[in-house]
Design an enzyme around this catalytic site. Structure first.
Site, PDB file in Angstrom:
ATOM      1  N   ASP A  13       0.810  -1.228   0.000  1.00  0.00           N
ATOM      2  CA  ASP A  13       0.000   0.000   0.000  1.00  0.00           C
ATOM      3  C   ASP A  13       0.838   1.271   0.000  1.00  0.00           C
ATOM      4  OD1 ASP A  13      -2.197  -1.707   0.117  1.00  0.00           O
ATOM      5  OD2 ASP A  13      -2.176  -1.710   2.312  1.00  0.00           O
ATOM      6  N   LYS A  16       1.833   2.032  -5.177  1.00  0.00           N
ATOM      7  CA  LYS A  16       2.374   1.436  -6.411  1.00  0.00           C
ATOM      8  C   LYS A  16       1.460   1.720  -7.606  1.00  0.00           C
ATOM      9  CE  LYS A  16       2.413  -2.547  -4.311  1.00  0.00           C
ATOM     10  NZ  LYS A  16       2.156  -2.165  -2.907  1.00  0.00           N
ATOM     11  N   GLY A  40      -4.505  -4.390  -3.760  1.00  0.00           N
ATOM     12  CA  GLY A  40      -5.509  -3.375  -4.061  1.00  0.00           C
ATOM     13  C   GLY A  40      -4.747  -2.128  -4.467  1.00  0.00           C
ATOM     14  N   HIS A  41      -4.723  -1.837  -5.751  1.00  0.00           N
ATOM     15  CA  HIS A  41      -3.921  -0.721  -6.255  1.00  0.00           C
ATOM     16  C   HIS A  41      -4.860   0.397  -6.712  1.00  0.00           C
ATOM     17  CE1 HIS A  41      -0.313  -3.589  -7.111  1.00  0.00           C
ATOM     18  NE2 HIS A  41      -0.684  -3.570  -5.854  1.00  0.00           N
ATOM     19  N   GLN A 225       2.015  -6.123  -3.145  1.00  0.00           N
ATOM     20  CA  GLN A 225       2.466  -6.242  -1.750  1.00  0.00           C
ATOM     21  C   GLN A 225       3.755  -5.429  -1.542  1.00  0.00           C
ATOM     22  OE1 GLN A 225       1.491  -9.615  -3.301  1.00  0.00           O
ATOM     23  NE2 GLN A 225      -0.462  -8.711  -2.808  1.00  0.00           N
TER      24      GLN A 225
HETATM   25  P1  GDP Z   1      -0.733   0.266  -3.558  1.00  0.00           P
HETATM   26  O1  GDP Z   1      -1.344  -0.998  -3.067  1.00  0.00           O
HETATM   27  O2  GDP Z   1       0.732   0.326  -3.314  1.00  0.00           O
HETATM   28  O3  GDP Z   1      -1.060   0.569  -4.996  1.00  0.00           O
HETATM   29  O4  GDP Z   1      -1.389   1.425  -2.676  1.00  0.00           O
HETATM   30  P2  GDP Z   1      -2.952   1.567  -2.292  1.00  0.00           P
HETATM   31  O5  GDP Z   1      -3.687   2.015  -3.496  1.00  0.00           O
HETATM   32  O6  GDP Z   1      -3.443   0.375  -1.579  1.00  0.00           O
HETATM   33  O7  GDP Z   1      -2.870   2.705  -1.191  1.00  0.00           O
HETATM   34  C1  GDP Z   1      -2.345   3.956  -1.468  1.00  0.00           C
HETATM   35  C2  GDP Z   1      -3.440   5.016  -1.213  1.00  0.00           C
HETATM   36  O8  GDP Z   1      -2.852   6.286  -1.135  1.00  0.00           O
HETATM   37  C3  GDP Z   1      -4.458   5.103  -2.338  1.00  0.00           C
HETATM   38  O9  GDP Z   1      -5.690   5.470  -1.800  1.00  0.00           O
HETATM   39  C4  GDP Z   1      -3.896   6.222  -3.216  1.00  0.00           C
HETATM   40  O10 GDP Z   1      -4.914   6.890  -3.963  1.00  0.00           O
HETATM   41  C5  GDP Z   1      -3.326   7.137  -2.178  1.00  0.00           C
HETATM   42  N1  GDP Z   1      -2.150   7.917  -2.600  1.00  0.00           N
HETATM   43  C6  GDP Z   1      -1.131   7.565  -3.421  1.00  0.00           C
HETATM   44  N2  GDP Z   1      -0.186   8.530  -3.451  1.00  0.00           N
HETATM   45  C7  GDP Z   1      -0.640   9.510  -2.630  1.00  0.00           C
HETATM   46  C8  GDP Z   1      -0.098  10.761  -2.202  1.00  0.00           C
HETATM   47  O11 GDP Z   1       0.997  11.170  -2.581  1.00  0.00           O
HETATM   48  N3  GDP Z   1      -0.841  11.504  -1.327  1.00  0.00           N
HETATM   49  C9  GDP Z   1      -2.047  11.075  -0.860  1.00  0.00           C
HETATM   50  N4  GDP Z   1      -2.698  11.862  -0.009  1.00  0.00           N
HETATM   51  N5  GDP Z   1      -2.588   9.900  -1.235  1.00  0.00           N
HETATM   52  C10 GDP Z   1      -1.874   9.126  -2.089  1.00  0.00           C
HETATM   53  P1  IMO Z   2      -0.893  -4.233  -2.186  1.00  0.00           P
HETATM   54  O1  IMO Z   2      -0.426  -4.791  -3.512  1.00  0.00           O
HETATM   55  C1  IMO Z   2      -1.016  -4.644   2.168  1.00  0.00           C
HETATM   56  C2  IMO Z   2      -1.047  -8.723   3.760  1.00  0.00           C
HETATM   57  C3  IMO Z   2      -2.300  -9.150   4.490  1.00  0.00           C
HETATM   58  C4  IMO Z   2      -1.710 -10.109   5.501  1.00  0.00           C
HETATM   59  C5  IMO Z   2      -0.602 -10.798   4.713  1.00  0.00           C
HETATM   60  C6  IMO Z   2      -0.995 -12.146   4.148  1.00  0.00           C
HETATM   61  O2  IMO Z   2      -2.169  -3.496  -2.254  1.00  0.00           O
HETATM   62  O3  IMO Z   2       0.229  -3.468  -1.550  1.00  0.00           O
HETATM   63  P2  IMO Z   2      -2.503 -12.841   2.076  1.00  0.00           P
HETATM   64  O4  IMO Z   2      -3.956 -12.617   1.807  1.00  0.00           O
HETATM   65  O5  IMO Z   2      -1.597 -12.282   1.045  1.00  0.00           O
HETATM   66  O6  IMO Z   2      -2.184 -14.280   2.382  1.00  0.00           O
HETATM   67  O7  IMO Z   2      -2.231 -12.041   3.458  1.00  0.00           O
HETATM   68  O8  IMO Z   2      -0.261  -9.905   3.659  1.00  0.00           O
HETATM   69  N1  IMO Z   2      -1.256  -8.210   2.383  1.00  0.00           N
HETATM   70  C7  IMO Z   2      -1.198  -6.917   2.056  1.00  0.00           C
HETATM   71  N2  IMO Z   2      -1.037  -5.824   2.824  1.00  0.00           N
HETATM   72  N3  IMO Z   2      -1.122  -4.520   0.828  1.00  0.00           N
HETATM   73  C8  IMO Z   2      -1.241  -5.611   0.045  1.00  0.00           C
HETATM   74  O9  IMO Z   2      -1.202  -5.554  -1.301  1.00  0.00           O
HETATM   75  C9  IMO Z   2      -1.341  -6.881   0.654  1.00  0.00           C
HETATM   76  N4  IMO Z   2      -1.504  -8.144   0.189  1.00  0.00           N
HETATM   77  C10 IMO Z   2      -1.434  -8.943   1.261  1.00  0.00           C
HETATM   78  O10 IMO Z   2      -2.946  -8.058   5.085  1.00  0.00           O
HETATM   79  O11 IMO Z   2      -1.110  -9.385   6.551  1.00  0.00           O
HETATM   80 MG    MG Z   3      -2.887  -1.656  -1.806  1.00  0.00          MG
END
Ligand code: GDP
Ligand code: IMO
Ligand code: MG
Length: 429
Positions: A13, A16, A40-41, A225
């Site tokens: 998270d 990415k 979840g991207h 991840q």
């Molecule tokens: P990922 O799994 O690495 O793709 O990240 P996620 O999408 O799960 O979580 C990142 C969250 O931060 C998302 O809701 C993005 O829209 C948000 N985000 C990304 N870059 C920024 C930033 O520079 N500032 C803020 N406020 N939000 C951001």
């Molecule tokens: P993105 O790509 C954050 C965590 C779960 C749990 C552990 C194992 O959005 O960064 P799993 O279901 O993979 O067997 O769970 O890994 N986890 C993540 N945490 N971002 C993710 O993906 C994750 N994918 C798995 O919360 O701790």
């Molecule tokens: Mg994510």
């Protein structure tokens, strides 16, 4: 022709999705190589938000080709849902835009059932998985009883595998986990319908990527991840079941290591973690609440609140080492705005000694205390900044500290969720 890998340096998270979407303007092919719909991207384009679990984050660019590599575990029903959701927004994804590796393993309903049953039985010692069946699917892959996309497309082969596997899984579900068993009929029916729908997308990903390189195109590999959720290098057993490190591109997409030019490591300006496991810089005070609230730190996949803490550069520096990261993209810097003092963890203290690596024994890691460098915060809105010079001095100091202590140049600073809210400080292609 250069190929770039994007990975997370923390516990996922890191942003990415946003950075992959941004870099997609410089690539023609975008490839997922590990993980599944535990990811979840999130992408925000001109205020519109999209969350992708399986589709590569380049999918909004309709002139690009996206790939799901053999290292990914694919839930076909989730993939169809994602395609349908895009279609509702007017984005049609045909086989010319998406290729699914014939060798990718398929997540079956019994994988989800086992994932959840196992977590329930573990009680307080649960990993806190996403419940998507990721672990059990990779277990079957390694145990050589998995079902691949190509098997799904062959009804007789598929049926035989499902029946054979269910015999064992149902025994476990009933006798060991004392939960409900699954009927093969509805599984075969729904998966066969999915197979028909997805069949046109099946392809040979390594071959397609080789052709792309020969024609001079750029490839972007999208990690899921983060490094410390890596099955080998992470905080085992509180990890996922794949390898989010950059080296995994080769096995998970079928592209040799000599083809990779650079590796971009995503660093959130603080740390978050969903699920269980040690977290050295975790905050349970008002600073932690600020990060969770202002950063909107709730899981993109499960909606669970993410645990929050200060930036841990021991973890980031380890990720730089493990993946040969060539530049960092620092995200969510704007979330720190308004905090009076900021802390950055530069080392751990364990038994009176300072260390700069993560100890392999989980109990040792849990005993580590953070050693912090404290720097001043800022109050100015930084979301409109498009160059480093436009940041307040304290924010520039924060960026410089990350660069110095992680031992890696910064190529991007993200100051908001939107594609445009980014400061580009270096080239990766
Ligand atoms: P990922 O799994 O690495 O793709 O990240 P996620 O999408 O799960 O979580 C990142 C969250 O931060 C998302 O809701 C993005 O829209 C948000 N985000 C990304 N870059 C920024 C930033 O520079 N500032 C803020 N406020 N939000 C951001
Ligand atoms: P993105 O790509 C954050 C965590 C779960 C749990 C552990 C194992 O959005 O960064 P799993 O279901 O993979 O067997 O769970 O890994 N986890 C993540 N945490 N971002 C993710 O993906 C994750 N994918 C798995 O919360 O701790
Ligand atoms: Mg994510």
């Amino acid at each position: 022709m250069p190929n770039v890998v994007v990975i997370g340096t923390q516990w996922g998270d890191e942003g990415k999705g946003k950075i992959v979407d941004l870099l997609t303007s410089q690539a023609q092919h975008i490839v997922r190589f590990q993980g599944g719909n535990n990811a979840g991207h999130t992408l925000v384009v001109k205020g519109d938000k999209y969350i992708f679990h399986l589709l590569p984050s380049g999918i909004l660019h309709q002139d690009k080709v996206c790939y799901i590599g053999n290292g990914v575990v694919v839930d076909p029903l989730v993939l169809i849902e994602e395609l349908d959701r895009l279609a509702q927004k007017g984005i049609q994804v045909g086989p010319e835009h998406l290729v699914i590796s014939q060798r990718a393993h398929i997540i079956m309903p019994y994988h989800q059932a086992l994932d959840n049953a196992k977590e329930k039985k573990a009680g307080g010692a649960a990993i806190g998985t996403t419940g998507r069946g990721i672990g059990p699917c990779y277990m079957d892959k390694v145990g050589r009883v998995g079902i691949r996309f190509i098997d799904l497309l062959h009804p007789a082969v598929f049926k035989e595998r499902v029946l054979a596997n269910l015999e064992e899984k149902n025994f476990l579900l009933k006798e060991y986990y004392q939960t409900e068993t699954l009927d093969p009929g509805p599984i075969i029916e729904s998966y066969s319908a999915a197979a028909e729908r997805l069949a046109p997308y099946g392809g040979n990903v390594p071959l397609a990527l080789e052709q792309a390189q020969r024609s001079g195109d750029n490839i972007l590999f999208e990690g899921a991840q983060g490094t410390h959720l890596d099955i080998d290098h992470g905080t085992y057993p509180y990890v996922t079941s794949s390898n989010p490190v950059a080296g995994s591109v080769s096995a998970g997409a079928g592209v040799g290591p000599t083809r990779i030019k650079s590796v971009v490591g995503l660093v959130k300006a603080y740390t978050t973690r969903v699920g269980g496991g040690p977290f050295v810089t975790e905050l349970e005070d008002e600073n932690g609440m600020h990060l969770q609230k202002v950063g909107n730190e709730y899981g993109s996949t499960t909606g669970r609140p993410r645990r929050c803490g200060w930036l841990d550069l021991v973890a980031v520096a380890e990720a730089v080492r493990l993946s040969g990261i060539t530049s960092l993209a620092l995200t969510k810097l704007d979330v720190l705005t308004g905090l009076e003092k900021l802390k950055i963890c530069t080392a751990y203290e364990l038994d009176g000694r300072e260390i700069r690596h993560m100890p392999p024994l989980l109990e040792d890691l849990a005993r580590c205390k953070p050693v912090y460098k404290t720097i001043s915060g800022w109050n100015e809105d930084i979301s409109k900044a498009r160059e480093i010079a436009a940041l307040p001095p304290a924010a520039r100091d924060f960026v410089q500290t990350v660069e110095d202590l992680a031992g890696c140049p910064i190529s991007h600073v993200s100051v908001g969720p939107d594609r445009d809210e980014t400061i580009v400080t270096g080239e990766v292609y």
